[in-house]
Design a protein around this motif. Structure first.
Motif, mmCIF file in Angstrom:
data_model
loop_
_atom_site.group_PDB
_atom_site.id
_atom_site.type_symbol
_atom_site.label_atom_id
_atom_site.label_comp_id
_atom_site.label_asym_id
_atom_site.label_seq_id
_atom_site.Cartn_x
_atom_site.Cartn_y
_atom_site.Cartn_z
ATOM 1 N N VAL A 17 -5.980 -12.696 26.377
ATOM 2 C CA VAL A 17 -5.265 -13.644 25.533
ATOM 3 C C VAL A 17 -3.805 -13.014 25.146
ATOM 4 C CG1 VAL A 17 -7.293 -14.631 24.440
ATOM 5 C CG2 VAL A 17 -6.215 -12.691 23.360
ATOM 6 N N GLN A 18 -2.974 -13.933 25.014
ATOM 7 C CA GLN A 18 -1.518 -13.586 24.433
ATOM 8 C C GLN A 18 -1.151 -14.480 23.319
ATOM 9 O OE1 GLN A 18 1.317 -13.951 27.928
ATOM 10 N NE2 GLN A 18 3.069 -13.900 26.328
ATOM 11 N N VAL A 19 -0.593 -13.957 22.506
ATOM 12 C CA VAL A 19 -0.348 -14.557 21.189
ATOM 13 C C VAL A 19 1.156 -14.291 20.721
ATOM 14 C CG1 VAL A 19 -0.921 -14.683 18.695
ATOM 15 C CG2 VAL A 19 -2.723 -14.010 20.167
ATOM 16 N N GLN A 20 2.048 -15.391 20.659
ATOM 17 C CA GLN A 20 3.544 -15.196 20.563
ATOM 18 C C GLN A 20 3.677 -15.621 19.155
ATOM 19 O OE1 GLN A 20 5.678 -17.150 23.462
ATOM 20 N NE2 GLN A 20 5.790 -15.320 24.993
ATOM 21 N N ASP A 21 4.837 -15.417 18.550
ATOM 22 C CA ASP A 21 5.329 -15.803 17.194
ATOM 23 C C ASP A 21 6.087 -16.992 17.596
ATOM 24 O OD1 ASP A 21 8.640 -15.243 17.124
ATOM 25 O OD2 ASP A 21 7.659 -14.329 18.499
ATOM 26 N N PRO A 68 -3.718 -18.718 15.613
ATOM 27 C CA PRO A 68 -2.308 -19.174 15.794
ATOM 28 C C PRO A 68 -2.890 -19.776 17.185
ATOM 29 C CG PRO A 68 -2.578 -16.703 16.270
ATOM 30 C CD PRO A 68 -4.030 -17.083 15.416
ATOM 31 N N LEU A 69 -1.542 -20.524 17.907
ATOM 32 C CA LEU A 69 -1.453 -21.086 19.080
ATOM 33 C C LEU A 69 -1.436 -19.769 20.166
ATOM 34 C CD1 LEU A 69 -1.132 -23.889 20.364
ATOM 35 C CD2 LEU A 69 1.135 -23.093 20.686
ATOM 36 N N PHE A 70 -2.438 -19.772 21.303
ATOM 37 C CA PHE A 70 -2.451 -18.657 21.897
ATOM 38 C C PHE A 70 -2.395 -19.293 23.374
ATOM 39 C CE2 PHE A 70 -6.570 -18.869 20.623
ATOM 40 C CZ PHE A 70 -7.515 -18.562 21.498
ATOM 41 N N LEU A 71 -2.169 -18.074 24.279
ATOM 42 C CA LEU A 71 -2.361 -18.552 25.856
ATOM 43 C C LEU A 71 -3.539 -17.668 26.123
ATOM 44 C CD1 LEU A 71 -1.433 -19.631 28.574
ATOM 45 C CD2 LEU A 71 0.154 -17.539 28.880
ATOM 46 N N PHE A 104 -4.772 -21.677 30.214
ATOM 47 C CA PHE A 104 -4.775 -23.021 29.553
ATOM 48 C C PHE A 104 -4.303 -22.478 27.974
ATOM 49 C CE2 PHE A 104 -8.915 -20.811 28.377
ATOM 50 C CZ PHE A 104 -9.571 -20.793 29.389
ATOM 51 N N VAL A 105 -3.703 -23.375 27.296
ATOM 52 C CA VAL A 105 -3.243 -23.300 25.842
ATOM 53 C C VAL A 105 -4.109 -23.511 24.922
ATOM 54 C CG1 VAL A 105 -1.410 -23.627 24.283
ATOM 55 C CG2 VAL A 105 -0.602 -23.233 26.728
ATOM 56 N N VAL A 106 -4.506 -22.647 24.170
ATOM 57 C CA VAL A 106 -5.794 -23.146 22.760
ATOM 58 C C VAL A 106 -4.915 -23.202 21.768
ATOM 59 C CG1 VAL A 106 -7.792 -22.362 21.972
ATOM 60 C CG2 VAL A 106 -7.198 -21.478 24.429
ATOM 61 N N GLY A 107 -5.127 -24.370 21.051
ATOM 62 C CA GLY A 107 -4.354 -24.746 19.993
ATOM 63 C C GLY A 107 -5.310 -24.106 18.847
#
Length: 301
Positions: A141-145, A91-94, A109-112
């Motif tokens: 890393v931080q993953v969001q819905d 998923p997209l994550f920070l 940075f935001v990783v696609g």
């Protein structure tokens, strides 16, 4: 409730609490539409938190620094590679790289999305005002819905090391070192006194080259005498660094100890470039008995 707070974002908690209030208001007032809307607001954060928690992805992190060793105040470029080793798209994550404080602010940075088996690289630069060995990583890393209602924090293992060398200042010399026979300098003066080879005479031994027989000495002593040729001794220098805390003042990059380290490094590099055999005497070389060995400029730094 505490576990729910650790998963839900501020928006998610607002949805959840608002949903509870609307649900209770709908039950008390008898409005079914308000009750349904309250249930929806409560369900959305819960579903999002479950999806975020249950979705598992695996990534391999690699770090490459260029150059691997830098001087104080010099930039180092770090390439951070993300390889998706799972069977599903990430998923997209920070991402936030955790660094030693002397390397500056932590890059974010935001990783696609990364398809399975693919690699994505991100570059960032660091600079240190303090010498030493500094760590790069681990990566947080931080993953969001998609709605931003729930998130999950994780730390990806793996670190790299960046070596920051002391600042080396160029030193000038009024007299250049000699380049060989006949040039000015200490080496030429030594040869002028002793000849190109330092020659001594000794008695002949079995196996000696007959071309080295010294006939004048043989005629004078009546025994076979041969020449024993020794090369002139190499110029040597000893650089001493006192690491005792009582001998220095200040702290950090502005301390007198850091100034002494920079001065010792500058002098040692200048002497190595001038052809001297340099010995470094400090606490580390004394403990490892390397103080008696000749060291190159790279080994000293």
């Amino acid at each position: 409730m505490r576990a729910l707070r650790s998963v839900l974002t501020t928006r998610g908690m607002a949805f959840f609490l608002s949903g509870i209030l609307l649900f209770l208001a709908g039950v008390v007032l008898g409005f079914r539409d308000i009750t349904r809307f309250g249930v929806l607001l409560v369900a959305l954060p819960l579903i999002s938190s479950v999806l975020v928690r249950t979705r598992k992805t695996r990534m391999r992190i690699e770090r490459h620094t260029h150059p691997e060793r830098i001087s104080v105040g010099q930039d180092a470029h770090v390439t951070l590679s993300f390889e998706n080793v799972s069977t599903s798209t990430t998923p997209l994550f920070l991402a936030e790289e955790r660094l030693d404080y002397v390397l500056g602010d932590r890059p974010r940075f935001v990783v696609g999305r990364i398809p399975p088996g693919r690699v994505r690289a991100i570059d960032y630069a660091v600079r240190s005002h303090l010498r030493g060995r500094h760590h790069l990583g681990p990566l947080g890393v931080q993953v969001q819905d998609p709605f931003g209602l729930a998130n999950r924090h994780a730390v990806l293992p793996g670190t790299a090391e960046l070596v920051v060398l002391p600042a080396v200042h160029p030193l000038s010399s009024n007299r250049q070192p000699s380049a060989g026979v006949g040039s000015e300098g200490e080496q030429a003066h030594l040869i002028a006194l002793h000849g190109e080879d330092d020659v001594t005479i000794r008695e002949y031994r079995d196996g000696d080259d007959l071309r080295r027989i010294h006939w004048p000495a043989t005629a004078r002593t009546g025994d076979l005498m041969v020449r024993q040729e020794d090369r002139p001794a190499q110029r040597r220098a000893v650089v001493l660094l006192d690491p005792r805390p009582s001998a220095h003042g200040g702290s950090g990059a502005s301390s007198s100890f850091e100034w002494a380290v920079s001065a010792a490094a500058s002098v040692a590099v200048h002497l190595c470039e001038s052809g001297y055999a340099v010995h470094l005497v400090c606490a580390e070389t004394v403990e490892t008995t390397r103080a008696a060995e000749t060291m190159t400029a790279d080994e000293i730094l």
